[in-house]
Design a protein around this motif. Structure first.
Motif, PDB file in Angstrom:
ATOM      1  N   MET A   1      74.842 -62.598 -29.847  1.00 37.12           N
ATOM      2  CA  MET A   1      74.797 -61.644 -28.754  1.00 37.12           C
ATOM      3  C   MET A   1      75.061 -62.367 -27.437  1.00 37.12           C
ATOM      4  SD  MET A   1      71.639 -59.016 -29.521  1.00 37.12           S
ATOM      5  CE  MET A   1      70.384 -60.269 -29.675  1.00 37.12           C
ATOM      6  N   ASN A   2      75.547 -61.599 -26.487  1.00 40.29           N
ATOM      7  CA  ASN A   2      75.818 -62.123 -25.153  1.00 40.29           C
ATOM      8  C   ASN A   2      74.737 -61.638 -24.187  1.00 40.29           C
ATOM      9  OD1 ASN A   2      78.391 -63.113 -26.062  1.00 40.29           O
ATOM     10  ND2 ASN A   2      79.115 -61.010 -25.951  1.00 40.29           N
ATOM     11  N   ASP A  62      77.156 -65.805 -27.023  1.00 38.94           N
ATOM     12  CA  ASP A  62      76.732 -66.179 -28.380  1.00 38.94           C
ATOM     13  C   ASP A  62      75.328 -66.772 -28.456  1.00 38.94           C
ATOM     14  OD1 ASP A  62      79.268 -65.357 -29.285  1.00 38.94           O
ATOM     15  OD2 ASP A  62      80.111 -67.311 -28.763  1.00 38.94           O
ATOM     16  N   GLU A  83      71.585 -52.938 -23.634  1.00 36.22           N
ATOM     17  CA  GLU A  83      72.967 -53.369 -23.810  1.00 36.22           C
ATOM     18  C   GLU A  83      73.843 -52.565 -22.861  1.00 36.22           C
ATOM     19  OE1 GLU A  83      74.741 -54.557 -27.679  1.00 36.22           O
ATOM     20  OE2 GLU A  83      75.969 -52.773 -27.338  1.00 36.22           O
ATOM     21  N   GLN A  97      73.677 -57.992 -23.483  1.00 30.56           N
ATOM     22  CA  GLN A  97      72.302 -57.593 -23.201  1.00 30.56           C
ATOM     23  C   GLN A  97      71.999 -57.973 -21.750  1.00 30.56           C
ATOM     24  OE1 GLN A  97      69.900 -56.460 -25.871  1.00 30.56           O
ATOM     25  NE2 GLN A  97      71.948 -55.992 -26.638  1.00 30.56           N
TER      26      GLN A  97
END
Length: 133
Positions: A1-2, A62, A83, A97
């Motif tokens: 996830m970013n 990431d 998000e 996020q």
């Protein structure tokens, strides 16, 4: 996830103390959000705003669930992690996020805009001392 970071986590001096690792990052913006100084505090809060406004920050790419657990603890339950879609400098859009001030706490946001330039110049050293760093 970013992660879209718009405040203290944009600063390596803070990121390294909170997360303890380096990650790839790039400048980004998100539309329909504004960043204000929390009333009486050095840190910012991001709130939903006019659709023409943009909040500037960075995307950190990431991140693992473990890193997000650490970030959740740092940000506490003061914020909601949501998000949203951010725009990179090259125009690409991606999901990330971020930590948003919930509407129920909107009065915590002052009328004073928070900028990274102000924070670096006026508040970074105080913020580090306040957190025992």
């Amino acid at each position: 996830m970013n992660l879209f970071a718009y405040g203290t986590l944009m600063f390596p001096e803070i990121w390294e103390r909170v997360v303890g690792d380096e990650f790839r990052a790039a400048p980004a913006t998100v539309r329909g959000m504004a960043v204000y100084r929390a009333a009486g505090q050095l840190f910012p809060v991001m709130v939903a705003s006019e659709s023409t406004e943009c909040a500037a920050g960075i995307v950190v790419f990431d991140l693992s669930p473990r890193v997000f657990e650490t970030l959740d603890a740092y940000e506490s339950d003061f914020y909601e992690r949501i998000e949203l879609h951010v725009e990179l400098d090259d125009g690409r859009m991606l999901a990330a996020q971020t930590y948003l001030l919930p509407d129920r706490l909107r009065d915590v946001a002052s009328d004073e805009r928070w900028t990274a330039e102000w924070f670096r110049r006026e508040a970074l050293e105080r913020y580090l001392r306040q957190n025992g760093w």
